[in-house]
Design an enzyme around this catalytic site. Sequence first.
Site, short mmCIF file in Angstrom:
data_model
loop_
_atom_site.label_atom_id
_atom_site.label_comp_id
_atom_site.label_asym_id
_atom_site.label_seq_id
_atom_site.Cartn_x
_atom_site.Cartn_y
_atom_site.Cartn_z
N GLN A 150 0.81 -1.21 0.00
CA GLN A 150 0.00 0.00 0.00
C GLN A 150 0.85 1.27 0.00
O GLN A 150 0.31 2.38 0.09
CB GLN A 150 -0.95 -0.02 1.20
N HIS B 268 -1.36 0.39 5.52
CA HIS B 268 -2.01 1.39 6.38
C HIS B 268 -1.11 2.57 6.73
O HIS B 268 -0.96 2.95 7.88
CB HIS B 268 -2.53 0.73 7.67
N GLU C 235 -15.84 3.81 8.16
CA GLU C 235 -16.36 4.87 9.00
C GLU C 235 -16.20 6.26 8.39
O GLU C 235 -15.23 6.54 7.69
CB GLU C 235 -15.60 4.91 10.34
N TYR D 177 -11.28 7.25 19.28
CA TYR D 177 -12.26 6.68 18.35
C TYR D 177 -12.31 5.15 18.39
O TYR D 177 -13.03 4.54 17.61
CB TYR D 177 -12.00 7.23 16.94
N TYR E 260 -10.00 -9.65 10.44
CA TYR E 260 -10.03 -10.47 9.22
C TYR E 260 -9.96 -11.96 9.53
O TYR E 260 -10.43 -12.78 8.75
CB TYR E 260 -8.89 -10.08 8.29
#
Length: 378
Positions: free
Chosen positions: A89, A156, A248, A258, A269
């Site tokens: 990513q 991430h 979200e 949060y 997962y």
Amino acid sequence: MMKSVTLATLPLILIACSADNATGQNAATPDKPFKVATIADFDAPWAMTFLPDGRALVTEKAGEMILFDPKNGTKIPVAGIPAVDSAGQGALMDVVLSPHFAQDKMVYFSFSESRDGVKGVALAKGAFAQASDGTTRLDGVHVIFRASPYVDGNGHYSGRIAFSPDGKYLFFTNGERQKFDPAQDPKATLGKVLRLNLDGTPAAGNPLAAQGFNPAIWSYGHRNLLGIAFDKDGRLWEQEMGPKGGDEVNLVKPGLNYGYPKVSNGDHYDGKPIPDHAPGDGFEAPKVSWNPVISPAGLLYYTGDLFPQWKNSLFIGGLSSQSLVRVKLDGDSAAKADQWNMGARIREVEQGPDGALWLLEDGDRGSQGRMLKLTPAG
């Protein structure tokens, strides 16, 4: 990991999901609310921003920044970008103009890098410069902030950038790097929204510094924050990929937790459950969540006149859902409004100078990497 939900190939038609549709099923709209024009192709584009003259800076995953002119299709590579570790990513990520660009010509951008065998997301800036022969570069590029700690793995990073409406502060997202616990670690910037000065130093008065948190932290308990934007009243909105389920949209307020990975509207997962958000649990619940997921990417607060009916809306790109998603805002509240199938993974949503919506496909899993311009139908 990013969502990898396999969807049956759908024709390029527009599909809408009503805010009142509790089942979350998509229903076809009788009329397309916009027409779609293909403007250009890029190699796995990640983000874009418009210059005052109508040209755009576009980042590509592998590490190229491109100056693009929509009027004639000219693409000019922008020199001066540091080495990017684009595995997994990783990417050359967000690109945003300084709030004082007319004076300082500064361009802020984020990217993933490898240092000493570990990886993380960095925030850098440089001055936009174009020579008389057309060659373009960012001068004086230097990294002004690095996430901490750098860790192993390729996921991430987050790396989204937004400036406060007064132009004094820079908000920067750091994902939890698929490591879960750093999102709750007061010393780590991972899994956090950060508030920085324009030089990358932690802003004075951040809400948790007096409690021993890293002084840059504004809010915490986040997962993979891939969109951040201020509304007309100065509220800060953020969207993030949840785990298996539970994508979200959050209203980000200073000092709040949060919840991730202690609570989430999704599960791990591997099937291990995560407690859902619940009243009184001490964590700030999302204003909107999705299960089935949309795999959100990019976030735009719309202020244009071309689609007046969509003012005060958030627009989100959908990766696995191959969609453009609209969320309607009402003060501190938010609600699902529309979801249109775009037939490709949408990485970025941007507002053009004339109020048109501009999308970037991400170029992965059958998505071509096109730049699309959306204007009113009819």
